[in-house]
Design a protein around this motif. Structure first.
Motif, PDB file in Angstrom:
ATOM      1  N   GLN A  32       6.657  -1.668  -3.832  1.00  0.00           N
ATOM      2  CA  GLN A  32       6.042  -0.356  -3.643  1.00  0.00           C
ATOM      3  C   GLN A  32       6.361   0.490  -4.873  1.00  0.00           C
ATOM      4  O   GLN A  32       7.381   0.306  -5.520  1.00  0.00           O
ATOM      5  CB  GLN A  32       6.591   0.314  -2.379  1.00  0.00           C
ATOM      6  CG  GLN A  32       5.799   1.532  -1.994  1.00  0.00           C
ATOM      7  CD  GLN A  32       5.908   1.820  -0.510  1.00  0.00           C
ATOM      8  OE1 GLN A  32       6.444   1.042   0.251  1.00  0.00           O
ATOM      9  NE2 GLN A  32       5.384   2.930  -0.106  1.00  0.00           N
ATOM     10  N   TRP A  33       5.499   1.447  -5.161  1.00  0.00           N
ATOM     11  CA  TRP A  33       5.683   2.374  -6.278  1.00  0.00           C
ATOM     12  C   TRP A  33       5.841   1.646  -7.615  1.00  0.00           C
ATOM     13  O   TRP A  33       6.555   2.080  -8.507  1.00  0.00           O
ATOM     14  CB  TRP A  33       6.862   3.312  -6.031  1.00  0.00           C
ATOM     15  CG  TRP A  33       6.740   4.053  -4.737  1.00  0.00           C
ATOM     16  CD1 TRP A  33       5.694   4.845  -4.346  1.00  0.00           C
ATOM     17  CD2 TRP A  33       7.665   4.050  -3.658  1.00  0.00           C
ATOM     18  NE1 TRP A  33       5.921   5.333  -3.081  1.00  0.00           N
ATOM     19  CE2 TRP A  33       7.134   4.858  -2.638  1.00  0.00           C
ATOM     20  CE3 TRP A  33       8.904   3.444  -3.446  1.00  0.00           C
ATOM     21  CZ2 TRP A  33       7.775   5.071  -1.440  1.00  0.00           C
ATOM     22  CZ3 TRP A  33       9.548   3.660  -2.252  1.00  0.00           C
ATOM     23  CH2 TRP A  33       8.977   4.461  -1.263  1.00  0.00           C
ATOM     24  N   GLN A  37      11.503  -3.013  -4.283  1.00  0.00           N
ATOM     25  CA  GLN A  37      12.460  -2.162  -3.572  1.00  0.00           C
ATOM     26  C   GLN A  37      13.341  -3.071  -2.711  1.00  0.00           C
ATOM     27  O   GLN A  37      12.903  -4.129  -2.273  1.00  0.00           O
ATOM     28  CB  GLN A  37      11.729  -1.155  -2.670  1.00  0.00           C
ATOM     29  CG  GLN A  37      10.616  -0.389  -3.352  1.00  0.00           C
ATOM     30  CD  GLN A  37      11.091   0.451  -4.517  1.00  0.00           C
ATOM     31  OE1 GLN A  37      12.084   1.145  -4.429  1.00  0.00           O
ATOM     32  NE2 GLN A  37      10.366   0.392  -5.627  1.00  0.00           N
ATOM     33  N   CYS A  39      15.964  -3.141   0.694  1.00  0.00           N
ATOM     34  CA  CYS A  39      16.464  -2.492   1.898  1.00  0.00           C
ATOM     35  C   CYS A  39      17.773  -3.174   2.288  1.00  0.00           C
ATOM     36  O   CYS A  39      17.878  -4.402   2.216  1.00  0.00           O
ATOM     37  CB  CYS A  39      15.438  -2.647   3.010  1.00  0.00           C
ATOM     38  SG  CYS A  39      16.006  -2.043   4.589  1.00  0.00           S
ATOM     39  N   GLU A  51       2.539   6.427   5.000  1.00  0.00           N
ATOM     40  CA  GLU A  51       3.224   5.766   3.894  1.00  0.00           C
ATOM     41  C   GLU A  51       4.552   5.253   4.431  1.00  0.00           C
ATOM     42  O   GLU A  51       5.377   6.031   4.922  1.00  0.00           O
ATOM     43  CB  GLU A  51       3.452   6.722   2.725  1.00  0.00           C
ATOM     44  CG  GLU A  51       4.072   6.023   1.540  1.00  0.00           C
ATOM     45  CD  GLU A  51       4.204   6.915   0.312  1.00  0.00           C
ATOM     46  OE1 GLU A  51       4.305   6.352  -0.783  1.00  0.00           O
ATOM     47  OE2 GLU A  51       4.217   8.147   0.454  1.00  0.00           O
ATOM     48  N   TYR A  53       8.156   3.181   3.996  1.00  0.00           N
ATOM     49  CA  TYR A  53       9.178   2.834   3.004  1.00  0.00           C
ATOM     50  C   TYR A  53      10.541   2.866   3.676  1.00  0.00           C
ATOM     51  O   TYR A  53      10.664   3.252   4.840  1.00  0.00           O
ATOM     52  CB  TYR A  53       9.136   3.802   1.813  1.00  0.00           C
ATOM     53  CG  TYR A  53       9.150   5.259   2.206  1.00  0.00           C
ATOM     54  CD1 TYR A  53      10.347   5.950   2.396  1.00  0.00           C
ATOM     55  CD2 TYR A  53       7.957   5.954   2.392  1.00  0.00           C
ATOM     56  CE1 TYR A  53      10.347   7.296   2.759  1.00  0.00           C
ATOM     57  CE2 TYR A  53       7.945   7.287   2.758  1.00  0.00           C
ATOM     58  CZ  TYR A  53       9.154   7.950   2.934  1.00  0.00           C
ATOM     59  OH  TYR A  53       9.150   9.275   3.296  1.00  0.00           O
ATOM     60  N   THR A  54      11.570   2.464   2.953  1.00  0.00           N
ATOM     61  CA  THR A  54      12.927   2.508   3.490  1.00  0.00           C
ATOM     62  C   THR A  54      13.712   3.628   2.819  1.00  0.00           C
ATOM     63  O   THR A  54      13.406   4.035   1.697  1.00  0.00           O
ATOM     64  CB  THR A  54      13.665   1.174   3.291  1.00  0.00           C
ATOM     65  OG1 THR A  54      13.733   0.869   1.900  1.00  0.00           O
ATOM     66  CG2 THR A  54      12.966   0.041   4.043  1.00  0.00           C
ATOM     67  N   GLU A  93      16.857   2.386  -3.665  1.00  0.00           N
ATOM     68  CA  GLU A  93      16.180   1.191  -3.188  1.00  0.00           C
ATOM     69  C   GLU A  93      15.620   0.320  -4.307  1.00  0.00           C
ATOM     70  O   GLU A  93      15.297  -0.833  -4.076  1.00  0.00           O
ATOM     71  CB  GLU A  93      15.023   1.583  -2.241  1.00  0.00           C
ATOM     72  CG  GLU A  93      15.479   2.229  -0.943  1.00  0.00           C
ATOM     73  CD  GLU A  93      15.934   3.676  -1.087  1.00  0.00           C
ATOM     74  OE1 GLU A  93      16.782   4.088  -0.286  1.00  0.00           O
ATOM     75  OE2 GLU A  93      15.458   4.384  -1.997  1.00  0.00           O
ATOM     76  N   THR A  96      11.024   3.646  -9.046  1.00  0.00           N
ATOM     77  CA  THR A  96       9.729   4.237  -8.740  1.00  0.00           C
ATOM     78  C   THR A  96       9.058   4.655 -10.042  1.00  0.00           C
ATOM     79  O   THR A  96       9.657   5.376 -10.839  1.00  0.00           O
ATOM     80  CB  THR A  96       9.886   5.471  -7.821  1.00  0.00           C
ATOM     81  OG1 THR A  96      10.439   5.046  -6.583  1.00  0.00           O
ATOM     82  CG2 THR A  96       8.550   6.139  -7.564  1.00  0.00           C
ATOM     83  N   TYR A 115      14.001  10.213  -6.710  1.00  0.00           N
ATOM     84  CA  TYR A 115      12.786   9.448  -6.486  1.00  0.00           C
ATOM     85  C   TYR A 115      11.629  10.259  -7.059  1.00  0.00           C
ATOM     86  O   TYR A 115      11.827  11.367  -7.546  1.00  0.00           O
ATOM     87  CB  TYR A 115      12.574   9.122  -4.998  1.00  0.00           C
ATOM     88  CG  TYR A 115      12.638  10.316  -4.068  1.00  0.00           C
ATOM     89  CD1 TYR A 115      11.489  10.932  -3.609  1.00  0.00           C
ATOM     90  CD2 TYR A 115      13.867  10.827  -3.636  1.00  0.00           C
ATOM     91  CE1 TYR A 115      11.540  12.021  -2.746  1.00  0.00           C
ATOM     92  CE2 TYR A 115      13.935  11.912  -2.773  1.00  0.00           C
ATOM     93  CZ  TYR A 115      12.773  12.497  -2.329  1.00  0.00           C
ATOM     94  OH  TYR A 115      12.832  13.577  -1.487  1.00  0.00           O
TER      95      TYR A 115
END
Length: 130
Positions: A32-33, A37, A39, A51, A53-54, A93, A96, A115
């Motif tokens: 992502q981004w 990432q 977790c 959206e 995400y963690t 994570e 980004t 972020y």
């Protein structure tokens, strides 16, 4: 060192759905981004208006409070500034990537726990806090 970082708060009435990953797992990776990432066990899986995400467990505990079963609001302020050029920022994570004009956001006034958020999304979710 001077910064143009300003304090913002989450606009009222914008809860997220979240569940803590209390599983016997080593975590997992996802894309992502623009980057991978990671977790960790105990982190939170968040659905923020579609959206997903963690969020790091400690960061979530400092920033959110429950308002119902699985519903949370972000109560802690964030500090943000507009990016003048494209780039990327290290997060808890992963990494980004962002474009010029997006917001570089941190959960701490000193710029840590950072972020990035697309400008339109950030402006819809947050308002300046005096």
């Amino acid at each position: 060192m001077t910064t143009s970082r300003q304090r913002y708060r989450r606009r009222p009435g914008r809860p997220v759905a979240a569940v803590q990953l209390r599983l016997d797992t080593e975590g997992f990776a996802y894309r992502q981004w623009g980057a991978e990432q990671r977790c960790k066990p105990g982190d939170w899986l968040v659905d923020n208006a579609g959206e997903v995400y963690t969020v790091d467990a400690e960061s979530f505990a400092r920033s959110y409070r429950a308002v119902g079963v699985g519903a949370y609001v972000k109560t802690a302020p964030v500090w943000a500034e507009r990016a003048t050029a494209a780039g990327s920022v290290a997060t808890k994570e992963g990494r980004t990537h962002y474009a010029a004009g997006d917001y570089l956001v941190s959960n701490a006034e000193d710029g840590t726990d950072a972020y990035a958020v697309e400008a339109a999304k950030f402006e819809a979710m947050y308002e300046p806090q005096g």
